[in-house]
Design a protein around this motif. Structure first.
Motif, PDB file in Angstrom:
ATOM      1  N   PRO A 134      20.151  82.722   9.474  1.00 20.16           N
ATOM      2  CA  PRO A 134      20.923  82.695  10.713  1.00 20.16           C
ATOM      3  C   PRO A 134      20.011  82.605  11.928  1.00 20.16           C
ATOM      4  O   PRO A 134      18.855  83.045  11.885  1.00 20.16           O
ATOM      5  CB  PRO A 134      21.678  84.030  10.681  1.00 20.16           C
ATOM      6  CG  PRO A 134      20.793  84.933   9.878  1.00 20.16           C
ATOM      7  CD  PRO A 134      20.132  84.047   8.841  1.00 20.16           C
ATOM      8  N   THR A 135      20.511  82.031  12.997  1.00 22.38           N
ATOM      9  CA  THR A 135      19.766  81.970  14.256  1.00 22.38           C
ATOM     10  C   THR A 135      20.536  82.728  15.335  1.00 22.38           C
ATOM     11  O   THR A 135      21.751  82.944  15.216  1.00 22.38           O
ATOM     12  CB  THR A 135      19.558  80.519  14.719  1.00 22.38           C
ATOM     13  OG1 THR A 135      20.833  79.943  15.060  1.00 22.38           O
ATOM     14  CG2 THR A 135      18.902  79.682  13.617  1.00 22.38           C
ATOM     15  N   LEU A 136      19.831  83.101  16.399  1.00 25.52           N
ATOM     16  CA  LEU A 136      20.485  83.810  17.497  1.00 25.52           C
ATOM     17  C   LEU A 136      21.554  82.939  18.145  1.00 25.52           C
ATOM     18  O   LEU A 136      22.587  83.446  18.598  1.00 25.52           O
ATOM     19  CB  LEU A 136      19.438  84.234  18.534  1.00 25.52           C
ATOM     20  CG  LEU A 136      18.402  85.264  18.063  1.00 25.52           C
ATOM     21  CD1 LEU A 136      17.398  85.552  19.169  1.00 25.52           C
ATOM     22  CD2 LEU A 136      19.073  86.564  17.615  1.00 25.52           C
ATOM     23  N   GLU A 137      21.324  81.633  18.193  1.00 15.00           N
ATOM     24  CA  GLU A 137      22.322  80.733  18.770  1.00 15.00           C
ATOM     25  C   GLU A 137      23.586  80.705  17.921  1.00 15.00           C
ATOM     26  O   GLU A 137      24.702  80.750  18.438  1.00 15.00           O
ATOM     27  CB  GLU A 137      21.759  79.306  18.889  1.00 15.00           C
ATOM     28  CG  GLU A 137      20.642  79.147  19.905  1.00 15.00           C
ATOM     29  CD  GLU A 137      19.280  79.527  19.338  1.00 15.00           C
ATOM     30  OE1 GLU A 137      19.196  79.905  18.144  1.00 15.00           O
ATOM     31  OE2 GLU A 137      18.294  79.463  20.094  1.00 15.00           O
ATOM     32  N   GLU A 138      23.427  80.651  16.600  1.00 15.41           N
ATOM     33  CA  GLU A 138      24.582  80.564  15.706  1.00 15.41           C
ATOM     34  C   GLU A 138      25.446  81.814  15.756  1.00 15.41           C
ATOM     35  O   GLU A 138      26.671  81.724  15.611  1.00 15.41           O
ATOM     36  CB  GLU A 138      24.113  80.323  14.269  1.00 15.41           C
ATOM     37  CG  GLU A 138      23.553  78.930  14.029  1.00 15.41           C
ATOM     38  CD  GLU A 138      22.909  78.786  12.665  1.00 15.41           C
ATOM     39  OE1 GLU A 138      22.634  77.649  12.272  1.00 15.41           O
ATOM     40  OE2 GLU A 138      22.665  79.827  11.998  1.00 15.41           O
ATOM     41  N   ILE A 139      24.838  82.967  15.949  1.00 17.07           N
ATOM     42  CA  ILE A 139      25.628  84.208  15.990  1.00 17.07           C
ATOM     43  C   ILE A 139      26.026  84.576  17.417  1.00 17.07           C
ATOM     44  O   ILE A 139      26.557  85.648  17.656  1.00 17.07           O
ATOM     45  CB  ILE A 139      24.878  85.378  15.319  1.00 17.07           C
ATOM     46  CG1 ILE A 139      23.607  85.743  16.093  1.00 17.07           C
ATOM     47  CG2 ILE A 139      24.568  85.062  13.876  1.00 17.07           C
ATOM     48  CD1 ILE A 139      22.951  87.015  15.605  1.00 17.07           C
ATOM     49  N   ASP A 140      25.754  83.675  18.377  1.00 20.26           N
ATOM     50  CA  ASP A 140      26.180  83.848  19.770  1.00 20.26           C
ATOM     51  C   ASP A 140      25.586  85.117  20.391  1.00 20.26           C
ATOM     52  O   ASP A 140      26.268  85.842  21.123  1.00 20.26           O
ATOM     53  CB  ASP A 140      27.717  83.884  19.840  1.00 20.26           C
ATOM     54  CG  ASP A 140      28.233  83.603  21.253  1.00 20.26           C
ATOM     55  OD1 ASP A 140      27.622  82.794  21.955  1.00 20.26           O
ATOM     56  OD2 ASP A 140      29.246  84.225  21.645  1.00 20.26           O
ATOM     57  N   MET A 141      24.310  85.366  20.107  1.00 21.76           N
ATOM     58  CA  MET A 141      23.649  86.533  20.683  1.00 21.76           C
ATOM     59  C   MET A 141      23.333  86.255  22.151  1.00 21.76           C
ATOM     60  O   MET A 141      22.801  85.203  22.487  1.00 21.76           O
ATOM     61  CB  MET A 141      22.355  86.837  19.929  1.00 21.76           C
ATOM     62  CG  MET A 141      21.676  88.131  20.363  1.00 21.76           C
ATOM     63  SD  MET A 141      22.644  89.613  19.999  1.00 21.76           S
ATOM     64  CE  MET A 141      22.433  89.767  18.222  1.00 21.76           C
ATOM     65  N   PRO A 142      23.675  87.178  23.064  1.00 22.99           N
ATOM     66  CA  PRO A 142      23.407  86.972  24.494  1.00 22.99           C
ATOM     67  C   PRO A 142      21.925  86.734  24.782  1.00 22.99           C
ATOM     68  O   PRO A 142      21.042  87.255  24.093  1.00 22.99           O
ATOM     69  CB  PRO A 142      23.886  88.284  25.126  1.00 22.99           C
ATOM     70  CG  PRO A 142      24.917  88.800  24.185  1.00 22.99           C
ATOM     71  CD  PRO A 142      24.426  88.411  22.813  1.00 22.99           C
ATOM     72  N   LYS A 143      21.638  85.926  25.804  1.00 21.63           N
ATOM     73  CA  LYS A 143      20.279  85.490  26.114  1.00 21.63           C
ATOM     74  C   LYS A 143      19.348  86.646  26.462  1.00 21.63           C
ATOM     75  O   LYS A 143      18.137  86.566  26.239  1.00 21.63           O
ATOM     76  CB  LYS A 143      20.308  84.484  27.273  1.00 21.63           C
ATOM     77  CG  LYS A 143      20.977  83.160  26.925  1.00 21.63           C
ATOM     78  CD  LYS A 143      20.202  82.414  25.842  1.00 21.63           C
ATOM     79  CE  LYS A 143      20.838  81.073  25.523  1.00 21.63           C
ATOM     80  NZ  LYS A 143      20.127  80.360  24.429  1.00 21.63           N
ATOM     81  N   GLN A 144      19.881  87.745  27.002  1.00 23.07           N
ATOM     82  CA  GLN A 144      19.007  88.846  27.390  1.00 23.07           C
ATOM     83  C   GLN A 144      18.300  89.485  26.191  1.00 23.07           C
ATOM     84  O   GLN A 144      17.246  90.110  26.341  1.00 23.07           O
ATOM     85  CB  GLN A 144      19.774  89.918  28.178  1.00 23.07           C
ATOM     86  CG  GLN A 144      20.998  90.479  27.496  1.00 23.07           C
ATOM     87  CD  GLN A 144      22.263  89.716  27.856  1.00 23.07           C
ATOM     88  OE1 GLN A 144      22.232  88.519  28.055  1.00 23.07           O
ATOM     89  NE2 GLN A 144      23.368  90.437  27.980  1.00 23.07           N
ATOM     90  N   ILE A 145      18.865  89.316  24.994  1.00 25.87           N
ATOM     91  CA  ILE A 145      18.246  89.884  23.796  1.00 25.87           C
ATOM     92  C   ILE A 145      16.975  89.116  23.441  1.00 25.87           C
ATOM     93  O   ILE A 145      16.028  89.683  22.893  1.00 25.87           O
ATOM     94  CB  ILE A 145      19.243  89.877  22.619  1.00 25.87           C
ATOM     95  CG1 ILE A 145      20.509  90.674  22.995  1.00 25.87           C
ATOM     96  CG2 ILE A 145      18.611  90.462  21.367  1.00 25.87           C
ATOM     97  CD1 ILE A 145      20.245  92.100  23.417  1.00 25.87           C
ATOM     98  N   TYR A 146      16.924  87.838  23.768  1.00 24.30           N
ATOM     99  CA  TYR A 146      15.738  87.033  23.464  1.00 24.30           C
ATOM    100  C   TYR A 146      14.497  87.664  24.110  1.00 24.30           C
ATOM    101  O   TYR A 146      13.432  87.738  23.501  1.00 24.30           O
ATOM    102  CB  TYR A 146      15.908  85.605  23.984  1.00 24.30           C
ATOM    103  CG  TYR A 146      16.940  84.771  23.254  1.00 24.30           C
ATOM    104  CD1 TYR A 146      16.593  83.561  22.669  1.00 24.30           C
ATOM    105  CD2 TYR A 146      18.274  85.173  23.161  1.00 24.30           C
ATOM    106  CE1 TYR A 146      17.533  82.769  22.016  1.00 24.30           C
ATOM    107  CE2 TYR A 146      19.217  84.397  22.520  1.00 24.30           C
ATOM    108  CZ  TYR A 146      18.854  83.201  21.946  1.00 24.30           C
ATOM    109  OH  TYR A 146      19.799  82.431  21.299  1.00 24.30           O
TER     110      TYR A 146
END
Length: 401
Positions: free
Chosen positions: A161-173
């Protein structure tokens, strides 16, 4: 009954879980709902309405083994007053579904468990393990209920899985680029915590050159080193406990440490210490929101240590990401998240044990990346990702539209 056929069908139907319970047909969880698997045609139908009741099939086991015809248990239909209206067979879809028994499950698990795992299951009456089926992995638990064996398997995807696919907010990056700190993923069972952790590890692996060590029970996603070294250790085979794995981890030159679950005082204490000593620690807890998470961590320590832990936690906590899954518009599920990011205001509340005020901090600090559950569900609705009814159901009486 063939376990691989059941697993293959679960994959084809995009199920998240497989349930084999004594006295029921195989059951799949698809988009959060339970469906019966018709083992004759391998089609799925919605689970029982609540009126159908299966009889214990153990007495028919010998007959079943001699005849491949599926069992047809009976059901009773009752009126609203509780009076017996009629006695008939289940609907064709359900009656065609082969009933699972404890003996059948026992035969199935013998084929997928190692001797050591079987011995552990006999001794402890519970066993967690991973099972590889083609490109897919299953996180499996076998246990007992009312002296019968049951099996529950979680399907792990065939790709990372990727952060984009799971819709993780940008601030977590940005948080994943920290050299040290404690990032916690929390939520109920089945809310996607493991998937979120895996996406974070994959992101770090793509953008940073570091040594990542994971402690898991069992190993789920298999990571391939990219810019980082990744070592995955499994509970029971590579280490006796999470606490023991963390105790010796400093000798392994880690930069990033992932703990599958912080279950006990020793594990939590060691994870906090590791975050203090220059490591980024990612871990999960079974708590519902940020406030409850912080309370849980503090309360697990004896009273004489709590002031020290509050001070440590106020300094090393980076973020708490609490999540749950709801139905996505068009099918599937999507995560609703509450995000707490540690700042001077939050740090002060933790030190002074004013945890109840953290919710108001989350609501008033959206500019620094904090998100409340209410704001998250409204955002998903405004983006057209969830239906209004689903959003309103999540918000209870705080109607969205």
């Amino acid at each position: 009954m063939n376990i691989n056929k059941i697993f293959r069908t679960a994959i084809e139907k995009r199920a998240s879980d497989v349930h084999l319970v004594h006295g029921l047909p195989p059951v799949l969880r698809i988009d959060g709902k339970l469906f019966i698997l018709d083992s004759s045609s391998f089609e799925v139908t919605p689970l029982l309405s609540g009126q159908e009741k299966f009889v214990d099939p153990s007495e028919d086991l010998e007959k079943e083994e001699k005849n491949d015809d599926n069992l047809s248990p009976e059901k009773y239909t009752f009126s609203d007053d509780g009076e017996l209206v009629q006695k008939n067979t289940l609907s064709p879809k359900i009656s065609n579904s082969k009933i699972v028994t404890s003996e059948i499950i026992k035969k199935l698990i013998v084929g997928i468990l190692s001797k050591e795992q079987l011995d552990r299951f006999k001794e402890e009456k519970d066993c967690d393990f991973s099972y590889q089926f083609g490109k897919f992995r299953f996180r499996v638990n076998v246990s007992y209920e009312k002296e019968n064996i049951k099996l529950v398997a979680r399907i792990i995807g065939d790709k990372q899985p990727t952060l984009e696919e799971i819709d993780m907010p940008k601030q977590i990056y940005n948080l994943l680029n920290l050299k040290q700190g404690l990032i916690l993923i929390t939520g109920p069972t089945g809310c996607g915590k493991s998937t979120s952790l895996a996406a974070m590890i994959n992101y770090i692996n793509e953008v940073r050159s570091c040594n990542i060590i994971t402690l898991e029970d069992p190993i789920e996603f298999i990571f391939k080193p990219n810019k980082s070294i990744i070592t995955q250790r499994q509970l029971g085979t590579d280490m006796p406990t999470f606490a023991s794995g963390l105790k010796h981890i400093l000798r392994q030159d880690p930069n990033v440490i992932m703990v599958g679950e912080m279950r006990d005082l020793e594990t939590i204490s060691t994870a906090i210490t590791l975050a203090e000593t220059g490591h980024l620690v990612l871990a999960t807890l079974h708590t519902c929101n940020a406030s409850q998470t912080i309370d849980r961590i503090i309360d697990i320590f004896p009273p004489y240590q709590q002031n020290q832990i509050k001070s440590q936690l106020s300094m090393i906590l980076s973020a708490v990401i609490s999540q749950t899954l709801i139905s996505r518009k068009g099918g599937g599920q999507i995560a609703v998240r509450e995000i707490l990011i540690n700042n001077p205001a939050v740090s002060n509340l933790i030190r002074e044990q004013k945890i109840a005020q953290i919710k108001s901090i989350i609501e008033t600090h959206s500019k620094v990346g904090m998100i409340s559950f209410e704001r998250s569900i409204k955002d998903l609705y405004e983006r057209g990702l969830v239906e209004a009814d689903e959003a309103n159901s999540f918000l209870n009486n705080k109607l969205l539209v």
